[in-house]
Write an enzyme that holds these catalytic residues in place. Sequence first.
Site, mmCIF file in Angstrom:
data_model
loop_
_atom_site.group_PDB
_atom_site.id
_atom_site.type_symbol
_atom_site.label_atom_id
_atom_site.label_comp_id
_atom_site.label_asym_id
_atom_site.label_seq_id
_atom_site.Cartn_x
_atom_site.Cartn_y
_atom_site.Cartn_z
ATOM 1 N N TYR A 137 0.824 -1.210 0.000
ATOM 2 C CA TYR A 137 0.000 0.000 0.000
ATOM 3 C C TYR A 137 0.857 1.259 0.000
ATOM 4 C CZ TYR A 137 -4.381 -2.523 0.629
ATOM 5 O OH TYR A 137 -5.475 -3.334 0.428
ATOM 6 N N GLU A 145 -7.762 -6.964 5.565
ATOM 7 C CA GLU A 145 -6.936 -8.063 5.058
ATOM 8 C C GLU A 145 -6.170 -8.765 6.174
ATOM 9 O OE1 GLU A 145 -4.884 -5.932 1.968
ATOM 10 O OE2 GLU A 145 -6.826 -5.513 1.017
#
Length: 402
Positions: free
Chosen positions: A94, A136
């Site tokens: 990310y 996640e």
Amino acid sequence: MTSEQKQLVKDTVPVLKEHGVLLTSHFYARMFQYNPELKNIFNMGNQQNSKQQTALAMAVLAYAEHIEDPSVLLPMVDGIGQKHTSLDIRPEHYDIVGRHLIASIKEVLGVAASVELLDAWTVAYNQLASLMSGREKALYKKHTEQKGGWSGWRPFVVKQKVVESTEITSFYLYPADGGSVESHLPGQYISLRLFLPELQLLQPRQYSISCRSNSEYYRISVKKEVGSKHPDGMISNRLHNHITEGSIVELSAPAGTFILNESTLAHKVFISGGVGQTPLLSMIENLTNEADETKVSITWIHGCRNEAVHAFKDKITELSNFYSNINQHVFYEQSNELQKNKYKGWVDLEVLKETVLDHKAEYYICGPALFIKKHYNFLVENGVQKSAIYFEEFGPASLHLN
């Protein structure tokens, strides 16, 4: 985020609607230029056909439109999170994506990208990244806590390779370590990773699990993309042409939100086109795994080009002969001899209107995007509640029907 920052993000909605794919295309090109190692994570076939760029553009637009209350996007977040864990996406990814996304906004918008706008989008992205990585993390934890579960990539042995039709072959995949496998929900998929010499890359692809859950193996049923040299078909063709019994492949744990609703005994209507039947096979096997008569009424509707490419036709016929409350209907685009419950042409629910339309039924549709849209619209136009319709589109999401 401050109210001013939220407004700045919302102000970009018109630009995202008109130029979103331009932005995401620039983003992916930039990211792969500076971080080429990420090509081993992303499906390069979906990069070439622009599906991934379009899917990301739609996701960014949806986030900007709902920046005041991102919680309304939780179903989408869960679906993306399932896909990310199946690809072994981690928090550090990310950071890389965020850096290139903000840089892309600056480069694409030029002088219109004020410092305040870039700051607002940086805060917005970090908020989204935190939401996604948190979801996640929970999914990874859930996998590792299950019997036979794991996180990341795990080697599996192809113990059986069974030809199901002229186009589709099934692969029975057992853990190379001799352990058990995590249970999957009917309809879920696994990611499979192979090295592609043509691209000099590791490439992942998602394949629906085509059997009911057990503790020993997974079965995937893969269509050969005859004559295709497009990256999107390379993994499937490599499985057919180069992977033999005894070969090793890598799998991630089962994922996906297109799952059978087992909480009710409602009439189940399964509608599939071509290889789209694979997740529905897992569902029907799950409903018929007892010797006794299944308590659920099932309508199975499948369409393909002809009988030669029709995989699992004997299996479904066997089930419909054994269980009196299973009705099978097959559509062949090319056919000369048609028998009872077999039709010539594309799947046409109008032909089956009296059988299909049931206000208490649940509908499961899988196939190409246009196939899904056609049948979804037919059901809604004939009074079926959207909440009773479930669908799975292979590849990056392009349909937002619900």
